[in-house]
Design a protein around this motif. Structure first.
Motif, PDB file in Angstrom:
ATOM      1  N   LEU A 235       0.915  -1.342  -0.031  1.00  0.00           N
ATOM      2  CA  LEU A 235      -0.022  -0.185  -0.070  1.00  0.00           C
ATOM      3  C   LEU A 235       0.879   1.005   0.009  1.00  0.00           C
ATOM      4  CD1 LEU A 235      -2.789  -1.020   2.414  1.00  0.00           C
ATOM      5  CD2 LEU A 235      -2.718  -0.973  -0.150  1.00  0.00           C
ATOM      6  N   VAL A 236       1.665   1.390   0.933  1.00  0.00           N
ATOM      7  CA  VAL A 236       2.796   2.428   0.688  1.00  0.00           C
ATOM      8  C   VAL A 236       3.561   2.618  -0.493  1.00  0.00           C
ATOM      9  CG1 VAL A 236       4.994   3.474   1.923  1.00  0.00           C
ATOM     10  CG2 VAL A 236       3.118   2.213   3.256  1.00  0.00           C
ATOM     11  N   ARG A 237       3.927   1.487  -1.178  1.00  0.00           N
ATOM     12  CA  ARG A 237       4.422   1.757  -2.408  1.00  0.00           C
ATOM     13  C   ARG A 237       3.456   2.324  -3.449  1.00  0.00           C
ATOM     14  NH1 ARG A 237       6.294  -3.155  -2.819  1.00  0.00           N
ATOM     15  NH2 ARG A 237       4.507  -4.004  -4.332  1.00  0.00           N
ATOM     16  N   ALA A 238       2.123   2.065  -3.274  1.00  0.00           N
ATOM     17  CA  ALA A 238       1.240   2.374  -4.151  1.00  0.00           C
ATOM     18  C   ALA A 238       1.074   3.969  -3.825  1.00  0.00           C
ATOM     19  CB  ALA A 238      -0.201   1.881  -4.154  1.00  0.00           C
ATOM     20  N   VAL A 239       0.948   4.351  -2.555  1.00  0.00           N
ATOM     21  CA  VAL A 239       0.872   5.625  -2.232  1.00  0.00           C
ATOM     22  C   VAL A 239       2.040   6.548  -2.813  1.00  0.00           C
ATOM     23  CG1 VAL A 239       0.856   7.442  -0.163  1.00  0.00           C
ATOM     24  CG2 VAL A 239      -0.687   5.318  -0.436  1.00  0.00           C
ATOM     25  N   ARG A 240       3.163   6.020  -2.810  1.00  0.00           N
ATOM     26  CA  ARG A 240       4.264   6.698  -3.300  1.00  0.00           C
ATOM     27  C   ARG A 240       4.625   6.793  -4.774  1.00  0.00           C
ATOM     28  NH1 ARG A 240       8.241   5.033   1.948  1.00  0.00           N
ATOM     29  NH2 ARG A 240       7.174   6.317   3.555  1.00  0.00           N
ATOM     30  N   SER A 241       3.764   6.157  -5.500  1.00  0.00           N
ATOM     31  CA  SER A 241       3.833   5.903  -6.880  1.00  0.00           C
ATOM     32  C   SER A 241       4.040   7.179  -7.992  1.00  0.00           C
ATOM     33  CB  SER A 241       2.970   4.863  -7.583  1.00  0.00           C
ATOM     34  OG  SER A 241       1.449   5.601  -7.369  1.00  0.00           O
ATOM     35  N   GLY A 242       3.487   8.110  -7.362  1.00  0.00           N
ATOM     36  CA  GLY A 242       3.069   9.454  -8.257  1.00  0.00           C
ATOM     37  C   GLY A 242       1.837   9.522  -8.780  1.00  0.00           C
ATOM     38  N   ILE A 243       0.986   8.379  -8.609  1.00  0.00           N
ATOM     39  CA  ILE A 243      -0.410   8.457  -9.035  1.00  0.00           C
ATOM     40  C   ILE A 243      -0.850   9.425  -7.873  1.00  0.00           C
ATOM     41  CG2 ILE A 243      -2.659   7.388  -9.366  1.00  0.00           C
ATOM     42  CD1 ILE A 243      -0.707   4.803 -10.175  1.00  0.00           C
ATOM     43  N   PRO A 244      -1.754  10.326  -8.554  1.00  0.00           N
ATOM     44  CA  PRO A 244      -2.361  11.377  -7.438  1.00  0.00           C
ATOM     45  C   PRO A 244      -3.374  11.056  -6.671  1.00  0.00           C
ATOM     46  CG  PRO A 244      -3.301  11.965  -9.912  1.00  0.00           C
ATOM     47  CD  PRO A 244      -2.302  10.869  -9.733  1.00  0.00           C
ATOM     48  N   ARG A 245      -4.047   9.926  -7.004  1.00  0.00           N
ATOM     49  CA  ARG A 245      -4.947   9.377  -5.923  1.00  0.00           C
ATOM     50  C   ARG A 245      -5.164   8.017  -5.927  1.00  0.00           C
ATOM     51  NH1 ARG A 245      -7.913  13.309  -9.070  1.00  0.00           N
ATOM     52  NH2 ARG A 245      -8.930  14.876  -7.786  1.00  0.00           N
ATOM     53  N   VAL A 246      -4.767   7.402  -4.676  1.00  0.00           N
ATOM     54  CA  VAL A 246      -4.935   6.039  -4.232  1.00  0.00           C
ATOM     55  C   VAL A 246      -6.015   5.734  -3.256  1.00  0.00           C
ATOM     56  CG1 VAL A 246      -3.460   4.351  -3.330  1.00  0.00           C
ATOM     57  CG2 VAL A 246      -2.460   6.072  -4.543  1.00  0.00           C
ATOM     58  N   TRP A 247      -7.088   5.067  -3.620  1.00  0.00           N
ATOM     59  CA  TRP A 247      -8.109   4.596  -2.989  1.00  0.00           C
ATOM     60  C   TRP A 247      -8.090   3.314  -2.614  1.00  0.00           C
ATOM     61  CZ3 TRP A 247     -12.178   7.914  -5.968  1.00  0.00           C
ATOM     62  CH2 TRP A 247     -12.078   9.150  -5.817  1.00  0.00           C
ATOM     63  N   ALA A 248      -8.819   2.860  -1.402  1.00  0.00           N
ATOM     64  CA  ALA A 248      -8.623   1.198  -1.117  1.00  0.00           C
ATOM     65  C   ALA A 248     -10.243   0.766  -1.032  1.00  0.00           C
ATOM     66  CB  ALA A 248      -7.995   1.372   0.204  1.00  0.00           C
ATOM     67  N   HIS A 249     -10.253  -0.445  -1.765  1.00  0.00           N
ATOM     68  CA  HIS A 249     -11.378  -1.231  -1.528  1.00  0.00           C
ATOM     69  C   HIS A 249     -11.423  -2.432  -0.938  1.00  0.00           C
ATOM     70  CE1 HIS A 249      -9.299  -3.050  -5.209  1.00  0.00           C
ATOM     71  NE2 HIS A 249      -9.939  -4.303  -4.710  1.00  0.00           N
ATOM     72  N   THR A 250     -12.317  -3.226  -0.684  1.00  0.00           N
ATOM     73  CA  THR A 250     -13.881  -2.667  -0.441  1.00  0.00           C
ATOM     74  C   THR A 250     -14.041  -2.768   0.970  1.00  0.00           C
ATOM     75  OG1 THR A 250     -14.508  -3.789  -2.766  1.00  0.00           O
ATOM     76  CG2 THR A 250     -16.116  -3.229  -0.997  1.00  0.00           C
ATOM     77  N   VAL A 251     -13.738  -1.449   1.512  1.00  0.00           N
ATOM     78  CA  VAL A 251     -13.698  -1.268   2.918  1.00  0.00           C
ATOM     79  C   VAL A 251     -15.017  -1.407   3.496  1.00  0.00           C
ATOM     80  CG1 VAL A 251     -13.163   0.301   4.774  1.00  0.00           C
ATOM     81  CG2 VAL A 251     -11.616  -0.019   2.812  1.00  0.00           C
ATOM     82  N   VAL A 252     -15.214  -2.126   4.579  1.00  0.00           N
ATOM     83  CA  VAL A 252     -16.608  -2.192   5.174  1.00  0.00           C
ATOM     84  C   VAL A 252     -16.780  -1.681   6.664  1.00  0.00           C
ATOM     85  CG1 VAL A 252     -17.621  -3.811   3.591  1.00  0.00           C
ATOM     86  CG2 VAL A 252     -16.443  -4.444   5.851  1.00  0.00           C
ATOM     87  N   THR A 253     -15.505  -1.603   7.298  1.00  0.00           N
ATOM     88  CA  THR A 253     -15.468  -1.312   8.883  1.00  0.00           C
ATOM     89  C   THR A 253     -14.867  -0.178   8.689  1.00  0.00           C
ATOM     90  OG1 THR A 253     -13.448  -2.613   9.441  1.00  0.00           O
ATOM     91  CG2 THR A 253     -15.625  -4.010   9.226  1.00  0.00           C
TER      92      THR A 253
END
Length: 296
Positions: A235-253
């Motif tokens: 997840l941290v690698r995704a956040v630091r990728s340079g892609i402006p938005r990083v959202w997580a699925h599918t969250v229920v709690t």
């Protein structure tokens, strides 16, 4: 015509018996008030975003017009998510599965239907969905765009990659190219969507994220949609990728939401937007937002 009967649950009582808002769209009268000089766009989203996955599939019938209307009226999500499929005659419709079996009163492959057949299909809500919902026809993509386009940001997953050109035509023809995320699990489809001038979204599973290098997609992916079950490091690698938005699925709690936000994600895709909205964000102890410098 969609009939919305009642909703139950904390925070929903005030919506019971409410008539869906009168929404106008492409060719349907004056532009909605929210548009101002143009439609509501992705750029208007808040810093942290909540997405109603399939309209909020634990709270409303998934991918239904009544469910999307309820999610829009309640206002606990800034983005409405839905899935798109293509009928045999090329019509784009709103459904998740490749078959009708799970969520409708009909059986068989979606691709075998034509529009006249589609109009006879009725949504069959799952038993876990609260409230009472009258049978309704699942919508076409054009109907959803005409009802909600420009009033709220939409997220459309192109389940049939061959439909991308037709989907782009529906979106761009309504002036909604900056108001709709077009989603796929396949990087090559995201690249094609980018080339068509669309706002691109790429979702990836926890298993895929183990070997993904998201920075490779930064030039053509506007939103990376990651599995909340992925490892912290992925997840941290995704956040630091340079892609402006990083959202997580599918969250229920709330705990799932709080973890991914603490790791640096700036949005969640959830089946239970009402539930999450009732619980303020709490950052777990020991977490520091990814990319933040010590002391900030």
């Amino acid at each position: 015509m969609v009939t919305w009967i009642t909703l139950t649950g904390v925070g929903l009582a005030g919506l019971a018996g409410l008539t869906p808002p009168a929404l106008t769209g492409h060719g349907g009268g004056p532009a909605p008030l929210e548009w101002g000089t143009g439609p509501l766009t992705v750029a208007s989203l808040p810093r942290v975003v909540q997405v109603a996955h399939r309209g909020g599939a634990r709270e409303v019938p998934e991918n239904s017009m009544a469910g999307l209307t309820a999610a829009y009226a309640r206002g606990t999500a800034q983005v409405l998510d839905l899935d798109t499929r293509m009928l045999g005659d090329g019509t784009l419709v709103v459904l998740h599965d490749a078959t009708l079996d799970r969520t409708t009163d009909t059986h068989g492959p979606v691709r075998e239907l034509r529009l006249a057949d589609w109009r006879k299909v009725r949504v069959r809500p799952e038993g876990r969905v609260p409230g009472t919902w009258r049978a309704e026809r699942p919508p076409t993509v054009a109907e959803v765009l005409d009802r909600f386009g420009g009033r709220v940001v939409l997220m459309l997953e192109a389940k049939d990659p061959q439909s991308l050109g037709a989907l782009a035509g529906l979106i761009r023809g309504r002036g909604l190219a900056r108001s709709v995320f077009v989603n796929s699990n396949r990087p090559e489809v995201a690249r094609r969507a980018h080339g068509l001038g669309l706002v691109t979204q790429l979702w990836r599973s926890a298993e895929q994220l183990r070997t993904d290098r998201p920075a490779r997609w930064a030039s053509y992916v506007d939103l990376l949609d990651v599995d909340h079950k992925a490892r912290d490091a992925d997840l941290v690698r995704a956040v630091r990728s340079g892609i402006p938005r990083v959202w997580a699925h599918t969250v229920v709690t709330p705990a799932q939401r709080d973890r991914v936000l603490a790791l640096g994600c700036n949005g969640v895709v959830t089946d239970a937007p009402g539930r999450l909205a009732r619980h303020p964000v709490k950052r777990p102890k020991g977490f520091r937002t990814a990319g933040a410098e010590p002391g900030r």
